[in-house]
Design a protein around this motif. Structure first.
Motif, PDB file in Angstrom:
ATOM      1  N   GLU A  59      42.645  45.165  36.740  1.00  0.00           N
ATOM      2  CA  GLU A  59      44.031  45.610  36.890  1.00  0.00           C
ATOM      3  C   GLU A  59      44.899  44.565  37.573  1.00  0.00           C
ATOM      4  OE1 GLU A  59      46.856  49.250  38.357  1.00  0.00           O
ATOM      5  OE2 GLU A  59      44.891  49.060  39.291  1.00  0.00           O
ATOM      6  N   ILE A  60      44.440  44.026  38.679  1.00  0.00           N
ATOM      7  CA  ILE A  60      45.253  43.049  39.401  1.00  0.00           C
ATOM      8  C   ILE A  60      45.365  41.759  38.590  1.00  0.00           C
ATOM      9  CG2 ILE A  60      45.462  41.683  41.514  1.00  0.00           C
ATOM     10  CD1 ILE A  60      43.934  44.055  42.902  1.00  0.00           C
ATOM     11  N   GLY A  61      44.259  41.334  38.004  1.00  0.00           N
ATOM     12  CA  GLY A  61      44.303  40.140  37.157  1.00  0.00           C
ATOM     13  C   GLY A  61      45.204  40.328  35.940  1.00  0.00           C
ATOM     14  N   GLY A  62      45.109  41.490  35.313  1.00  0.00           N
ATOM     15  CA  GLY A  62      45.960  41.768  34.159  1.00  0.00           C
ATOM     16  C   GLY A  62      47.427  41.831  34.543  1.00  0.00           C
ATOM     17  N   GLY A  63      47.717  42.511  35.635  1.00  0.00           N
ATOM     18  CA  GLY A  63      49.092  42.584  36.106  1.00  0.00           C
ATOM     19  C   GLY A  63      49.626  41.219  36.505  1.00  0.00           C
ATOM     20  N   TYR A  64      48.781  40.417  37.129  1.00  0.00           N
ATOM     21  CA  TYR A  64      49.177  39.068  37.537  1.00  0.00           C
ATOM     22  C   TYR A  64      49.521  38.209  36.318  1.00  0.00           C
ATOM     23  CZ  TYR A  64      48.935  34.538  39.908  1.00  0.00           C
ATOM     24  OH  TYR A  64      49.205  33.286  40.409  1.00  0.00           O
ATOM     25  N   LEU A  65      48.679  38.278  35.296  1.00  0.00           N
ATOM     26  CA  LEU A  65      48.948  37.492  34.088  1.00  0.00           C
ATOM     27  C   LEU A  65      50.225  37.954  33.393  1.00  0.00           C
ATOM     28  CD1 LEU A  65      45.328  37.089  32.673  1.00  0.00           C
ATOM     29  CD2 LEU A  65      46.771  35.313  33.707  1.00  0.00           C
ATOM     30  N   MET A  66      50.449  39.261  33.341  1.00  0.00           N
ATOM     31  CA  MET A  66      51.698  39.773  32.772  1.00  0.00           C
ATOM     32  C   MET A  66      52.891  39.266  33.591  1.00  0.00           C
ATOM     33  SD  MET A  66      51.016  41.647  30.070  1.00  0.00           S
ATOM     34  CE  MET A  66      52.445  42.687  29.845  1.00  0.00           C
ATOM     35  N   TRP A  67      52.767  39.318  34.901  1.00  0.00           N
ATOM     36  CA  TRP A  67      53.827  38.852  35.801  1.00  0.00           C
ATOM     37  C   TRP A  67      54.114  37.369  35.536  1.00  0.00           C
ATOM     38  CZ3 TRP A  67      56.381  41.590  39.735  1.00  0.00           C
ATOM     39  CH2 TRP A  67      57.163  40.818  40.589  1.00  0.00           C
ATOM     40  N   GLN A  68      53.055  36.574  35.440  1.00  0.00           N
ATOM     41  CA  GLN A  68      53.237  35.147  35.193  1.00  0.00           C
ATOM     42  C   GLN A  68      53.959  34.898  33.864  1.00  0.00           C
ATOM     43  OE1 GLN A  68      52.487  32.518  37.348  1.00  0.00           O
ATOM     44  NE2 GLN A  68      52.284  34.280  38.705  1.00  0.00           N
ATOM     45  N   TRP A  69      53.579  35.636  32.850  1.00  0.00           N
ATOM     46  CA  TRP A  69      54.206  35.481  31.537  1.00  0.00           C
ATOM     47  C   TRP A  69      55.683  35.859  31.581  1.00  0.00           C
ATOM     48  CZ3 TRP A  69      54.631  39.909  27.811  1.00  0.00           C
ATOM     49  CH2 TRP A  69      55.254  39.521  26.625  1.00  0.00           C
ATOM     50  N   LEU A  70      55.991  36.996  32.173  1.00  0.00           N
ATOM     51  CA  LEU A  70      57.357  37.514  32.131  1.00  0.00           C
ATOM     52  C   LEU A  70      58.268  36.931  33.215  1.00  0.00           C
ATOM     53  CD1 LEU A  70      56.516  41.231  31.365  1.00  0.00           C
ATOM     54  CD2 LEU A  70      57.559  39.567  29.804  1.00  0.00           C
ATOM     55  N   LYS A  71      57.726  36.609  34.379  1.00  0.00           N
ATOM     56  CA  LYS A  71      58.572  36.183  35.490  1.00  0.00           C
ATOM     57  C   LYS A  71      58.492  34.685  35.786  1.00  0.00           C
ATOM     58  CE  LYS A  71      59.843  39.280  38.320  1.00  0.00           C
ATOM     59  NZ  LYS A  71      61.158  39.800  38.612  1.00  0.00           N
ATOM     60  N   ALA A  72      57.418  34.029  35.372  1.00  0.00           N
ATOM     61  CA  ALA A  72      57.244  32.615  35.695  1.00  0.00           C
ATOM     62  C   ALA A  72      57.241  31.748  34.441  1.00  0.00           C
ATOM     63  CB  ALA A  72      55.959  32.415  36.501  1.00  0.00           C
ATOM     64  N   ASP A  73      57.671  32.347  33.319  1.00  0.00           N
ATOM     65  CA  ASP A  73      57.819  31.603  32.053  1.00  0.00           C
ATOM     66  C   ASP A  73      56.527  30.912  31.612  1.00  0.00           C
ATOM     67  OD1 ASP A  73      59.421  30.951  29.875  1.00  0.00           O
ATOM     68  OD2 ASP A  73      59.929  28.982  30.711  1.00  0.00           O
ATOM     69  N   ARG A  74      55.437  31.641  31.735  1.00  0.00           N
ATOM     70  CA  ARG A  74      54.155  31.122  31.262  1.00  0.00           C
ATOM     71  C   ARG A  74      53.998  31.473  29.772  1.00  0.00           C
ATOM     72  NH1 ARG A  74      53.743  28.246  35.633  1.00  0.00           N
ATOM     73  NH2 ARG A  74      52.501  29.059  37.330  1.00  0.00           N
ATOM     74  N   PRO A  75      52.989  30.899  29.113  1.00  0.00           N
ATOM     75  CA  PRO A  75      52.816  31.141  27.679  1.00  0.00           C
ATOM     76  C   PRO A  75      52.480  32.601  27.351  1.00  0.00           C
ATOM     77  CG  PRO A  75      51.162  29.558  28.497  1.00  0.00           C
ATOM     78  CD  PRO A  75      52.035  29.930  29.640  1.00  0.00           C
ATOM     79  N   ALA A  76      52.793  32.992  26.140  1.00  0.00           N
ATOM     80  CA  ALA A  76      52.587  34.373  25.695  1.00  0.00           C
ATOM     81  C   ALA A  76      51.123  34.787  25.731  1.00  0.00           C
ATOM     82  CB  ALA A  76      53.152  34.562  24.288  1.00  0.00           C
ATOM     83  N   TRP A  77      50.207  33.845  25.552  1.00  0.00           N
ATOM     84  CA  TRP A  77      48.787  34.216  25.566  1.00  0.00           C
ATOM     85  C   TRP A  77      48.396  34.812  26.921  1.00  0.00           C
ATOM     86  CZ3 TRP A  77      45.461  32.238  29.110  1.00  0.00           C
ATOM     87  CH2 TRP A  77      45.755  31.014  29.688  1.00  0.00           C
ATOM     88  N   MET A  78      49.089  34.393  27.994  1.00  0.00           N
ATOM     89  CA  MET A  78      48.798  34.969  29.307  1.00  0.00           C
ATOM     90  C   MET A  78      49.187  36.448  29.341  1.00  0.00           C
ATOM     91  SD  MET A  78      49.782  31.951  31.981  1.00  0.00           S
ATOM     92  CE  MET A  78      48.743  32.431  33.349  1.00  0.00           C
ATOM     93  N   GLY A  79      50.319  36.762  28.746  1.00  0.00           N
ATOM     94  CA  GLY A  79      50.737  38.159  28.671  1.00  0.00           C
ATOM     95  C   GLY A  79      49.776  38.979  27.836  1.00  0.00           C
ATOM     96  N   LEU A  80      49.330  38.435  26.726  1.00  0.00           N
ATOM     97  CA  LEU A  80      48.379  39.139  25.864  1.00  0.00           C
ATOM     98  C   LEU A  80      47.055  39.365  26.582  1.00  0.00           C
ATOM     99  CD1 LEU A  80      47.702  40.340  23.110  1.00  0.00           C
ATOM    100  CD2 LEU A  80      47.002  38.049  22.382  1.00  0.00           C
ATOM    101  N   LEU A  81      46.547  38.341  27.245  1.00  0.00           N
ATOM    102  CA  LEU A  81      45.306  38.494  28.001  1.00  0.00           C
ATOM    103  C   LEU A  81      45.486  39.503  29.130  1.00  0.00           C
ATOM    104  CD1 LEU A  81      42.387  37.709  28.591  1.00  0.00           C
ATOM    105  CD2 LEU A  81      43.261  35.744  29.893  1.00  0.00           C
ATOM    106  N   GLY A  82      46.649  39.474  29.767  1.00  0.00           N
ATOM    107  CA  GLY A  82      46.943  40.456  30.812  1.00  0.00           C
ATOM    108  C   GLY A  82      46.917  41.872  30.270  1.00  0.00           C
ATOM    109  N   ALA A  83      47.506  42.077  29.089  1.00  0.00           N
ATOM    110  CA  ALA A  83      47.514  43.406  28.474  1.00  0.00           C
ATOM    111  C   ALA A  83      46.094  43.864  28.154  1.00  0.00           C
ATOM    112  CB  ALA A  83      48.380  43.398  27.219  1.00  0.00           C
ATOM    113  N   VAL A  84      45.279  42.963  27.653  1.00  0.00           N
ATOM    114  CA  VAL A  84      43.886  43.298  27.339  1.00  0.00           C
ATOM    115  C   VAL A  84      43.146  43.689  28.620  1.00  0.00           C
ATOM    116  CG1 VAL A  84      41.671  42.346  26.552  1.00  0.00           C
ATOM    117  CG2 VAL A  84      43.759  41.923  25.232  1.00  0.00           C
ATOM    118  N   LEU A  85      43.342  42.929  29.690  1.00  0.00           N
ATOM    119  CA  LEU A  85      42.679  43.262  30.952  1.00  0.00           C
ATOM    120  C   LEU A  85      43.126  44.611  31.499  1.00  0.00           C
ATOM    121  CD1 LEU A  85      42.567  39.854  32.858  1.00  0.00           C
ATOM    122  CD2 LEU A  85      40.628  41.214  32.066  1.00  0.00           C
ATOM    123  N   LEU A  86      44.399  44.949  31.324  1.00  0.00           N
ATOM    124  CA  LEU A  86      44.872  46.251  31.789  1.00  0.00           C
ATOM    125  C   LEU A  86      44.227  47.392  31.002  1.00  0.00           C
ATOM    126  CD1 LEU A  86      48.589  45.358  32.452  1.00  0.00           C
ATOM    127  CD2 LEU A  86      46.867  45.971  34.155  1.00  0.00           C
TER     128      LEU A  86
END
Length: 109
Positions: A17-44
């Protein structure tokens, strides 16, 4: 040994949960690549699945997990974001851990 399995599962759920939320946060708030958001969603999603492996009821599982989440979040921000918890963070985390230990492990009659 019976204490280790639920603790391991709570820890695993927290990482997901924390890792998934962190990756989503990085994607949406820190302009990281979309794959981070996707991996975050999978982890959630995996987090929701891992939580069902607990032997306790839904409510009890999530009550205890809430405490695990608080303590793991403090550790996460310390390790990954360089935030150093102060004595009140440590005290609060200790109180939360004691509370979840009572809920999860206190002998019932």
């Amino acid at each position: 040994m019976s204490y280790l399995q639920p603790l391991f599962l709570f820890f695993l759920a927290g990482l997901c949960e924390i890792g998934g939320g962190y990756l989503m946060w990085q994607w949406l708030k820190a302009d990281r690549p979309a794959w981070m958001g996707l991996l975050g969603a999978v982890l959630l999603v995996v987090y929701g699945w891992v939580a069902t492996w607990q032997s306790t009821s839904f409510g009890k599982t999530y009550a205890v997990y809430g405490g695990v989440f608080v303590v793991m979040s403090i550790a996460w921000v310390w390790y990954f974001d360089g935030f150093r918890p102060d004595r009140f963070d440590v005290l609060g985390g200790t109180v939360v851990l004691l509370g979840l230990a009572v809920i999860l492990f206190w002998p019932r009659s």
